[in-house]
Structures are given as structure tokens and as C-alpha cells.
Write a protein that holds these residues in place. Structure first.
Motif, PDB file in Angstrom:
ATOM      1  N   GLY A 169      -4.236  -8.891 106.196  1.00 31.10           N
ATOM      2  CA  GLY A 169      -3.525  -8.497 104.983  1.00 31.10           C
ATOM      3  C   GLY A 169      -3.564  -6.993 104.776  1.00 31.10           C
ATOM      4  O   GLY A 169      -4.517  -6.322 105.164  1.00 31.10           O
ATOM      5  N   GLN A 170      -2.505  -6.436 104.183  1.00 34.67           N
ATOM      6  CA  GLN A 170      -2.446  -5.000 103.911  1.00 34.67           C
ATOM      7  C   GLN A 170      -3.148  -4.722 102.572  1.00 34.67           C
ATOM      8  O   GLN A 170      -2.505  -4.407 101.558  1.00 34.67           O
ATOM      9  N   LEU A 171      -4.453  -4.836 102.570  1.00 32.62           N
ATOM     10  CA  LEU A 171      -5.205  -4.692 101.318  1.00 32.62           C
ATOM     11  C   LEU A 171      -5.070  -3.293 100.731  1.00 32.62           C
ATOM     12  O   LEU A 171      -5.107  -3.113  99.505  1.00 32.62           O
ATOM     13  N   HIS A 172      -4.947  -2.293 101.580  1.00 30.08           N
ATOM     14  CA  HIS A 172      -4.894  -0.915 101.097  1.00 30.08           C
ATOM     15  C   HIS A 172      -3.610  -0.619 100.326  1.00 30.08           C
ATOM     16  O   HIS A 172      -3.512   0.407  99.640  1.00 30.08           O
ATOM     17  N   GLU A 173      -2.599  -1.505 100.431  1.00 29.71           N
ATOM     18  CA  GLU A 173      -1.336  -1.285  99.728  1.00 29.71           C
ATOM     19  C   GLU A 173      -1.333  -1.872  98.322  1.00 29.71           C
ATOM     20  O   GLU A 173      -0.369  -1.682  97.573  1.00 29.71           O
ATOM     21  N   SER A 174      -2.415  -2.560  97.949  1.00 30.94           N
ATOM     22  CA  SER A 174      -2.488  -3.155  96.607  1.00 30.94           C
ATOM     23  C   SER A 174      -3.035  -2.133  95.618  1.00 30.94           C
ATOM     24  O   SER A 174      -4.202  -1.736  95.718  1.00 30.94           O
ATOM     25  N   PRO A 175      -2.205  -1.680  94.643  1.00 33.15           N
ATOM     26  CA  PRO A 175      -2.694  -0.678  93.680  1.00 33.15           C
ATOM     27  C   PRO A 175      -3.826  -1.214  92.820  1.00 33.15           C
ATOM     28  O   PRO A 175      -4.772  -0.482  92.475  1.00 33.15           O
ATOM     29  N   VAL A 176      -3.758  -2.497  92.447  1.00 27.03           N
ATOM     30  CA  VAL A 176      -4.814  -3.086  91.615  1.00 27.03           C
ATOM     31  C   VAL A 176      -6.137  -3.090  92.346  1.00 27.03           C
ATOM     32  O   VAL A 176      -7.184  -2.720  91.801  1.00 27.03           O
ATOM     33  N   LEU A 177      -6.094  -3.498  93.632  1.00 26.70           N
ATOM     34  CA  LEU A 177      -7.322  -3.544  94.427  1.00 26.70           C
ATOM     35  C   LEU A 177      -7.885  -2.140  94.627  1.00 26.70           C
ATOM     36  O   LEU A 177      -9.103  -1.924  94.535  1.00 26.70           O
ATOM     37  N   ASN A 178      -7.003  -1.170  94.880  1.00 28.94           N
ATOM     38  CA  ASN A 178      -7.451   0.208  95.064  1.00 28.94           C
ATOM     39  C   ASN A 178      -8.150   0.739  93.807  1.00 28.94           C
ATOM     40  O   ASN A 178      -9.219   1.348  93.876  1.00 28.94           O
ATOM     41  N   ILE A 179      -7.500   0.508  92.673  1.00 27.19           N
ATOM     42  CA  ILE A 179      -8.080   0.983  91.397  1.00 27.19           C
ATOM     43  C   ILE A 179      -9.411   0.289  91.129  1.00 27.19           C
ATOM     44  O   ILE A 179     -10.397   0.914  90.693  1.00 27.19           O
ATOM     45  N   LEU A 180      -9.455  -1.022  91.389  1.00 27.71           N
ATOM     46  CA  LEU A 180     -10.682  -1.786  91.147  1.00 27.71           C
ATOM     47  C   LEU A 180     -11.828  -1.278  92.031  1.00 27.71           C
ATOM     48  O   LEU A 180     -12.950  -1.068  91.551  1.00 27.71           O
ATOM     49  N   ILE A 181     -11.541  -1.061  93.316  1.00 22.93           N
ATOM     50  CA  ILE A 181     -12.586  -0.596  94.242  1.00 22.93           C
ATOM     51  C   ILE A 181     -13.059   0.808  93.862  1.00 22.93           C
ATOM     52  O   ILE A 181     -14.266   1.078  93.843  1.00 22.93           O
ATOM     53  N   VAL A 182     -12.128   1.693  93.534  1.00 24.44           N
ATOM     54  CA  VAL A 182     -12.506   3.057  93.144  1.00 24.44           C
ATOM     55  C   VAL A 182     -13.329   3.039  91.851  1.00 24.44           C
ATOM     56  O   VAL A 182     -14.308   3.782  91.706  1.00 24.44           O
ATOM     57  N   ALA A 183     -12.944   2.172  90.909  1.00 23.81           N
ATOM     58  CA  ALA A 183     -13.690   2.072  89.647  1.00 23.81           C
ATOM     59  C   ALA A 183     -15.110   1.559  89.888  1.00 23.81           C
ATOM     60  O   ALA A 183     -16.084   2.087  89.327  1.00 23.81           O
ATOM     61  N   ILE A 184     -15.225   0.519  90.722  1.00 22.66           N
ATOM     62  CA  ILE A 184     -16.562  -0.017  91.049  1.00 22.66           C
ATOM     63  C   ILE A 184     -17.397   1.043  91.772  1.00 22.66           C
ATOM     64  O   ILE A 184     -18.590   1.220  91.494  1.00 22.66           O
TER      65      ILE A 184
END
Length: 451
Positions: A169-184
Motif C-alpha cells: 500500500g502507498q501509505l506515504h500518500e495518506s495525509p491523515v496517516l502522515n499527520i498522525l505519525i508526525v503528531a505521535i
């Protein structure tokens, strides 16, 4: 106005728990662990390649080779480096940490970006910086880490740089996942920094308080020693005069005096003699305390010292049918020290072994060569010391209950002086004792390397 401090001195005040030697040892330790990390990462990449994972292995190998070469340069510098300064070591370890963070960021990019939990390795650098750097400097390192990681995530999301996928899966293209990981990630690294810096602030504060208390204790100890010296010196002359006068009266008019008066004068002379002995021992103890650790240029044969101490006690020992046993090993090295202090040290221990021995007992003296020096054991078969009193016998003026019962005469300063001399010589003293069975005092001293 107070003297202004130089820049390096002001920096040094901020690093109250560190010095150049400690930082140097930590840098050498980190160089060794970097080899472990490099080898571990190398093995992981081999496993990844054998499993068919598609990554830019050429770039990864080049990065690992660069990291190994950099570590080799570090190791070479510290193998031949002779002088260390606090500022120099701080600059080196700062470069060390920031270079590691940059290389780790590049490796994270090459091995999957946000898909790879390798980014949690940043925590190690954050903890190390929180331990080493004071005040808000650890937050500078943490901010640098966060900005690098956030830029990496943003650049891969925006396709400014290639993203190396390790999942389908192209996980890096998900803005929600990116924001969530950066926030964590933000919460984790800054919370870790806060916890570590808070702990280190408390630790540094405690260390400063301990240092201040130790300094105060040393000052009080010096005051006490000065008081002992002054008091002993001032009292010695009048006590000598009193004893001399009493002895003169007894010698000139003793037979003419009434028996009661003569006994009173004899008792007064005895007490004056005991006080004179105490004053002499107080002076010696305070002198040894003020002397502190020292490295004498004199090389001493311990067997000669012990023979002299035995000769001085032979008359008393023979009157009580006490015999001596001398056991000496081969190739006993000489020790560096002050001959007068060593005579007082072993004279006191041999004297005690005779004084508190049983009639018809034995005093055993052993000289043993050890890897780290020479040990002398002095044993008797006398009254012994109760276990609960063995820690206190080296305190000034302390005498065990058995010693007081055996003989009321004694100052309780002899063993204090013995321990002080042993400390001054860089050695240690131990005691093993059992009531009614005897005592063994073991003195271990570093060897002298006579040239």
C-alpha cells in the motif's frame, strides 16, 4: 567586583557533572556501539535483500560504508589523541550527535520512510543529549530531529524525493496517516526530552548540593584538625611541667611523705602520663589528617619495619609468655611511603596484638604478595572484637567494651591514626575478629616500583 570568568570557564560551570575525561570515555563508548549498530544494520539489510524486499541497496551500502569510514576516522582520532579539554570534547560529541542524526534520517528515507519504525532510534540521541547538555540545549537537538523527520515525511508525500516502499500500500500518500505519525512522533520526542531534562535537572541540583556539603564537611574537618593541633600543642607543655614536677617531688621527698599523699601523687603522675600520651596521639592524628594522600619517593622494606616493631614489643611479650610467628612470602616488593608513618602504623597494630592477647598466646605476622600490592596480616589470640563494634573501632576515642574491661588504660586514638595513615598511603585496612578467639588486621598497600 568579582573576577570575570572566561568563556570556557562559564561553559564549564554549566557542565557541573562532566569533565573532559568523562566525555572522552563516553565518546569512545559511543564509537564502539556505532560499530555494533553498523554491523546490525548491515545484517538486517542482507536479510531484507534475501527476502526480496525492493530497496535502493546501492545507496544503502554506500551510506553504511560512509558511516563505517566516519567511525574509523573517529576511532583513529581518539587512539592518538593525547590532550582532552572540556570544550574540545563537547564540540566533538555535538558534531558526533548531529552527524548521526543526519545519517539516520537518510537511512530512514532509503528504507521506507514512515513505513519503517527505524525512526524511533532517534530516541537514543535525544536521551544522550538530555544527559550531556544542560538547560534547554537538549530541546535544540530534539527540534532538529523533529524538523528533519517532518521535512522527510512532507518531501516523500509531495513526491519531491522518491519514496522507497516496503509495503504494497502507498501509505506515504495518506495525509491523515502522515499527520498522525508526525503528531505521535512530535509528542514522543518532546515528552521524552521533557522527562529526561527534568530528571537531569533534579540530579544536577542534588549533585551540586552534595558537592557543597562535601566542601563544607572538608572545611569542618580541617577546622577540627586545626583545633586538635592547637589544643594538643598548647596543653602539652603544662602537662609535661605538671608530670615533671610531681615526679620530682616523689623522687626527692617521696619516702618522707605519708602513704596516702604518696599514692595520690603517684596516681596524679600516672594520669598526667596518660594525658600526655593522648595529646601526642592527637597531634599525630591531626598531622596525618592534614598531610592527606601523598606519594613518597622513599622505598620501604616492610619486613624491616615489622622486625623493628616486634623488637620494641619483645620485652612486654616475653613477660607474658607471648611468642611471635613470622611468615614471609617470596619476592615481596617494597612499598612507597614515609618510614616514620609506616613504623607508627605497624607499631600500633603489633602493640595491640600483644596488649590484648592472652597470656601464652601467639602473634602471627604474614607478609603476602598480591597482584595489586602487598598485604600484611597481624593476628592475635586475644579478647577479640564483637561484630557490631568492628565498624566503630576506627572512630576517634572509641574503645570496644572488651578492651575497656581488659585494660582501662587507652586513648582510643591508635586505630584512627592507623586508618588515616593507610588512607594516606592509598591502601586499605580490614579486620576479622571473634570474641574470645582473637583478631586479624589486614593492611594492603600498593607496591612501589623502584627504578
Amino acid at each position: 567586583m568579582g573576577k570575570s570568568l572566561s568563556f570556557s570557564e562559564r561553559i564549564g560551570e554549566q557542565f557541573t557533572l562532566l569533565n573532559a575525561t568523562i566525555l572522552n570515555s563516553r565518546i569512545i563508548w559511543s564509537i564502539r556501539w556505532r560499530w555494533v549498530a553498523n554491523i546490525g544494520f548491515f545484517l538486517l539489510i542482507l536479510i531484507s535483500r534475501s527476502s526480496g524486499l525492493q530497496l535502493d541497496y546501492d545507496s544503502i551500502w554506500l551510506t553504511l560504508i560512509f558511516l563505517a569510514s566516519l567511525n574509523l576516522i573517529y576511532q583513529g582520532i581518539y587512539r592518538y589523541k593525547k590532550k582532552y579539554t572540556l570544550m574540545g570534547e563537547l564540540a566533538f560529541i555535538s558534531i558526533h550527535i548531529f552527524m548521526d542524526i543526519l545519517i539516520l534520517t537518510w537511512l530512514i528515507h532509503l528504507t521506507g520512510g514512515i513505513e519503517n519504525p527505524l525512526y524511533f532510534f532517534y530516541i537514543f540521541h535525544i536521551i544522550i543529549s538530555s544527559i550531556i547538555f544542560p538547560r534547554n540545549l537538549p530541546y535544540v537537538v530534539t527540534t532538529f530531529v523533529f524538523v528533519l523527520f517532518a521535512v522527510l515525511v512532507w518531501a516523500e508525500y509531495s513526491n519531491l524525493i522518491v519514496h522507497h516502499c516496503i509495503y504494497k500500500g502507498q501509505l506515504h500518500e495518506s495525509p491523515v496517516l502522515n499527520i498522525l505519525i508526525v503528531a505521535i512522533f512530535f509528542t514522543t520526542v518532546f515528552l521524552t526530552t521533557h522527562i529526561c531534562t527534568s530528571f537531569m535537572k533534579l540530579f544536577r541540583k542534588s549533585q551540586r548540593e552534595v558537592t557543597a556539603l562535601n566542601k563544607l564537611l572538608l572545611e569542618k574537618e580541617k577546622e577540627k584538625s586545626s583545633f586538635y593541633r592547637y589544643t594538643s600543642h598548647e596543653l602539652k607543655a603544662p602537662v609535661v611541667s605538671i608530670k615533671t614536677s610531681i615526679d620530682a617531688v616523689l623522687a626527692a621527698s617521696g619516702p618522707k611523705l605519708p602513704e596516702q599523699s604518696r599514692q595520690l601523687l603517684k596516681r596524679a603522675s600516672l594520669r598526667a602520663g596518660q594525658m600526655l600520651s593522648m595529646l601526642k596521639e592527637l597531634l599525630e592524628l591531626s598531622w596525618q589528617q592534614s598531610k592527606g594522600r601523598n606519594v613518597s619517593s622513599e622505598y620501604i622494606d616492610l619486613q624491616e619495619i615489622l622486625n623493628l616493631c616486634v623488637d620494641l614489643e619483645k620485652a612486654v611479650a616475653e613477660s607474658r609468655n607471648i611468642r611471635f610467628e613470622f611468615i614471609t612470602g617470596e619476592d615481596i616488593p617494597k612499598v612507597r611511603g614515609d618510614k616514620n608513618s609506616l613504623e607508627k602504623l605497624f607499631g600500633n597494630l603489633v602493640g595491640n596484638a600483644v596488649r590484648y592477647n592472652r597470656d601464652g598466646g601467639t602473634v602471627r605476622i604474614r607478609i603476602i604478595k598480591k597482584e595489586n600490592g602487598v598485604c600484611v596480616e597481624i593476628s592475635d589470640e586475644g579478647i577479640g572484637i564483637a561484630v557490631e563494634e568492628q565498624e566503630r573501632i576506627f572512630d576517634p576515642f572509641y574503645r570496644s567494651a572488651a578492651a575497656k574491661e581488659f585494660t582501662p588504660v587507652g586513648t582510643g586514638l591508635g586505630l584512627s591514626m592507623v586508618r588515616q595513615i593507610v588512607d594516606n598511603l592509598g591502601g586499605r585496612i580490614e579486620v576479622e575478629s571473634f570474641p574470645e578467639k582473637g583478631s586479624t588486621f589486614r593492611v594492603c598497600l600498593p607496591p612501589g616500583e623502584e627504578k
